[in-house]
Design an enzyme around this catalytic site. Sequence first.
Site, PDB file in Angstrom:
ATOM      1  N   ASP A 121      44.922  70.573  75.687  1.00 47.67           N
ATOM      2  CA  ASP A 121      43.805  69.775  76.196  1.00 47.67           C
ATOM      3  C   ASP A 121      42.568  70.131  75.370  1.00 47.67           C
ATOM      4  O   ASP A 121      42.269  71.309  75.149  1.00 47.67           O
ATOM      5  CB  ASP A 121      43.601  70.132  77.675  1.00 47.67           C
ATOM      6  CG  ASP A 121      42.533  69.292  78.331  1.00 47.67           C
ATOM      7  OD1 ASP A 121      42.897  68.428  79.152  1.00 47.67           O
ATOM      8  OD2 ASP A 121      41.336  69.506  78.033  1.00 47.67           O
ATOM      9  N   ASN A 127      31.776  63.332  74.087  1.00 50.20           N
ATOM     10  CA  ASN A 127      31.501  61.939  74.472  1.00 50.20           C
ATOM     11  C   ASN A 127      30.027  61.758  74.813  1.00 50.20           C
ATOM     12  O   ASN A 127      29.371  60.807  74.348  1.00 50.20           O
ATOM     13  CB  ASN A 127      32.321  61.555  75.706  1.00 50.20           C
ATOM     14  CG  ASN A 127      33.681  60.968  75.336  1.00 50.20           C
ATOM     15  OD1 ASN A 127      33.848  60.487  74.214  1.00 50.20           O
ATOM     16  ND2 ASN A 127      34.614  61.035  76.255  1.00 50.20           N
ATOM     17  N   ASP A 135      36.621  58.894  70.590  1.00 49.31           N
ATOM     18  CA  ASP A 135      37.888  58.245  70.179  1.00 49.31           C
ATOM     19  C   ASP A 135      38.319  58.743  68.804  1.00 49.31           C
ATOM     20  O   ASP A 135      39.492  59.010  68.550  1.00 49.31           O
ATOM     21  CB  ASP A 135      37.703  56.717  70.123  1.00 49.31           C
ATOM     22  CG  ASP A 135      37.727  56.101  71.523  1.00 49.31           C
ATOM     23  OD1 ASP A 135      37.991  56.850  72.478  1.00 49.31           O
ATOM     24  OD2 ASP A 135      37.462  54.886  71.637  1.00 49.31           O
ATOM     25  N   GLU A 171      42.428  63.361  77.258  1.00 47.05           N
ATOM     26  CA  GLU A 171      42.288  64.204  76.053  1.00 47.05           C
ATOM     27  C   GLU A 171      43.351  65.289  76.075  1.00 47.05           C
ATOM     28  O   GLU A 171      43.178  66.389  75.577  1.00 47.05           O
ATOM     29  CB  GLU A 171      40.855  64.765  75.979  1.00 47.05           C
ATOM     30  CG  GLU A 171      40.489  65.967  76.814  1.00 47.05           C
ATOM     31  CD  GLU A 171      40.499  65.779  78.322  1.00 47.05           C
ATOM     32  OE1 GLU A 171      41.074  64.793  78.816  1.00 47.05           O
ATOM     33  OE2 GLU A 171      39.972  66.658  79.023  1.00 47.05           O
TER      34      GLU A 171
HETATM   35  N1  LIG Z   1      36.282  58.849  73.975  1.00 43.39           N
HETATM   36  C1  LIG Z   1      37.268  58.951  74.880  1.00 43.39           C
HETATM   37  N2  LIG Z   1      37.096  59.720  75.946  1.00 43.39           N
HETATM   38  C2  LIG Z   1      38.075  59.858  76.853  1.00 43.39           C
HETATM   39  C3  LIG Z   1      39.277  59.139  76.701  1.00 43.39           C
HETATM   40  N3  LIG Z   1      40.083  59.441  77.759  1.00 43.39           N
HETATM   41  C4  LIG Z   1      39.388  60.335  78.539  1.00 43.39           C
HETATM   42  N4  LIG Z   1      38.174  60.582  77.976  1.00 43.39           N
HETATM   43  C5  LIG Z   1      37.103  61.436  78.463  1.00 43.39           C
HETATM   44  O1  LIG Z   1      37.497  62.781  78.349  1.00 43.39           O
HETATM   45  C6  LIG Z   1      36.656  63.510  79.221  1.00 43.39           C
HETATM   46  C7  LIG Z   1      37.419  64.635  79.853  1.00 43.39           C
HETATM   47  O2  LIG Z   1      36.498  65.431  80.551  1.00 43.39           O
HETATM   48  P1  LIG Z   1      36.881  66.592  81.504  1.00 43.39           P
HETATM   49  O3  LIG Z   1      38.145  66.226  82.270  1.00 43.39           O
HETATM   50  O4  LIG Z   1      35.696  66.887  82.353  1.00 43.39           O
HETATM   51  O5  LIG Z   1      37.258  67.772  80.603  1.00 43.39           O
HETATM   52  P2  LIG Z   1      36.533  68.461  79.383  1.00 43.39           P
HETATM   53  O6  LIG Z   1      35.130  67.948  79.218  1.00 43.39           O
HETATM   54  O7  LIG Z   1      37.397  68.305  78.197  1.00 43.39           O
HETATM   55  O8  LIG Z   1      36.463  69.937  79.833  1.00 43.39           O
HETATM   56  P3  LIG Z   1      37.639  70.962  79.874  1.00 43.39           P
HETATM   57  O9  LIG Z   1      38.883  70.246  79.922  1.00 43.39           O
HETATM   58  O10 LIG Z   1      37.396  71.768  81.094  1.00 43.39           O
HETATM   59  O11 LIG Z   1      37.482  71.774  78.630  1.00 43.39           O
HETATM   60  C8  LIG Z   1      36.103  62.495  80.221  1.00 43.39           C
HETATM   61  O12 LIG Z   1      34.725  62.342  80.005  1.00 43.39           O
HETATM   62  C9  LIG Z   1      36.815  61.237  79.922  1.00 43.39           C
HETATM   63  O13 LIG Z   1      36.005  60.094  80.119  1.00 43.39           O
HETATM   64  C10 LIG Z   1      39.427  58.280  75.578  1.00 43.39           C
HETATM   65  O14 LIG Z   1      40.443  57.612  75.365  1.00 43.39           O
HETATM   66  N5  LIG Z   1      38.398  58.230  74.706  1.00 43.39           N
END
Ligand SMILES: Nc1nc2c(ncn2[C@@H]2O[C@H](COP(=O)(O)OP(=O)(O)OP(=O)(O)O)[C@@H](O)[C@H]2O)c(=O)[nH]1
Length: 568
Positions: free
Chosen positions: A441, A449, A458, A484
């Site tokens: 992850d 983002n 992306d 992610e």
């Molecule tokens: N750009 C983009 N963002 C995505 C996609 N799918 C999910 N996300 C974003 O990925 C982010 C995941 O955030 P969190 O689940 O809070 O996790 P994190 O910020 O990676 O934090 P940790 O996992 O704790 O390290 C969210 O803001 C989602 O909107 C995608 O296909 N494209």
Amino acid sequence: MRFRSLFPYFWLLTLVWHSLVAAAPISVALESDAAIGLYTSFLKDQTSQLKLTDAEAIYKSGKFLQSQSPFLNFGIGSKPVWIHFSVDNPTGVPVTKRLSIETAWLDSIDIYVKHQGINVAEYHLGDSKPFALRPLNSRFFTLDQRFNTGVSDVFLRIETPDPMVVPIYLMNPKMAQHQEIEQGYSYGIIYGFLFALIAYNMTLFIGLRSSRFFFYSLYLTMFMAMNIAYTSHGYQWIWPLSVKWQLWAPPVLMYFYSLSGLLFAIRFLDTKDNSPRIYNAVLWYSAVFGVWLAAAIMMDSQLYALLSAFTFMSLFTIIMLFLGGVSVYSGHKPARYFLLAAIAAMVGAVLTTLSTWGFIPLNNWTFRAVEIGMLIDATLLALALAYQFRVGQEEKIRAEQLAQLDPLTGLNNRRAFYDKTAPLWSMTLRNGRSPSVILLDIDLFKEINDNYGHPHGDKVLVVISNLLKKLIRQADVLARWGGEEFIIYLPETSPQEATTLAERLRSEISNIRVPHSTGETAVTASFGVAPRNTQHATLDSLIATADDFLYHSKQQGRNRVTCSSVSQ
Ligand SMILES: Nc1nc2c(ncn2[C@@H]2O[C@H](COP(=O)(O)OP(=O)(O)OP(=O)(O)O)[C@@H](O)[C@H]2O)c(=O)[nH]1
């Protein structure tokens, strides 16, 4: 063009030839398999009342018209016609000739043979009489006549509402028999070919449940039925006692042949979806002619039934071309075969029409061009169906593939991951060799983002996907597990090997720099590595373990790998 420029000479030659031979009787010594129209003269009986004696008197007064063509043709719905020719037997002994009128749909044919003013024979033939009463077992109107020495006169009276095409032959019986056998073989080939196509496509219809194959089979069946009816093969072999059906079969079957062709066309070309207005117009057009035909049958008017069927069929050919043209124009690829098929059928029909009307030389090929055209039509349509089926299959496979891919990264999606790992997992259970699962992850991805925008996020996902693709083995199954999050299934991989790979991936990811408008993004990821052990009865339980270890990595400060040995 060159052929057309020869027409005036052709007509001139015909006229000269005609003026030389028209008045002359046919010699019994003449061994020719050509139609004898140029030896005949005729009279249209406007009153429909003339008897043989009246016709004879008019002939003697010179009021019969000389035929200008080897084939007499009086069109559809003609008044009764009287035809005369004379036969000269200079041999001194009686000679038998086979007289044959080779249009199978004429309703009534009266034949009178006179020798030196005496009636020597009289025959009453035609479709309106049971087949069994015919002098010879032939689908045409055929009889063997003995001509005595000297000149005999032959008078024919023909009456029919059908197209009155009258090809008359006078041949040596052996030659005629030989010709009939040849024709029998050629029809055997045509019907055999069509029958094989019908049976094959009906099988496809039953197997594939696609109505296209059904309508195609129906179209060919109707063509065969119509052909069997108007060539009188049906009367000869199938319904010899059904006089009424023999009279009504041609218009009824012509209508259903054209209707089934249209039904096939609109189904094959998807006209209902692509051009709903044309689709409705075709249905209305078919219904109007259907009502016209039904009304004619109820009024017992064979002529109106024939007029409706002929008009419907002529326009049908044009509509087929139109539908094919519209479809090709709008980019429907299989329609190219369809259009070619429609053109072949039309050319065949036009050649037959032109030859029976005397515009081009009439022979076995031109007279039966409609059948040859239909064979080409049937073959091209079979190819069109096969092509359409292939394109459909390819599209289905492509759609299935697309349904398994993550659109952003091009990696397997969750569904594809399960599809691909299911057989590997069951093999593992059988041979006892352990797989491992890596779940990773991206760290703090939300910040990426938030700071640089979703499109940049992306881009990071794509870069990491490409890196993972590059670093794993071919046998490993990589998928995008969630937003992610990524998963890697490693068949037959020990805990050490899996951890080493995860470490390498972690390190490579941490070296990545993804450029954006104001600089570069550094990125890291956390890993959970779960080798299978005896507690993992299902793949989901193994994934759940990897998820726990991943959570542990996050808890421990991210950018690290947790494997079973660490957590235990
Ligand atoms: N750009 C983009 N963002 C995505 C996609 N799918 C999910 N996300 C974003 O990925 C982010 C995941 O955030 P969190 O689940 O809070 O996790 P994190 O910020 O990676 O934090 P940790 O996992 O704790 O390290 C969210 O803001 C989602 O909107 C995608 O296909 N494209």
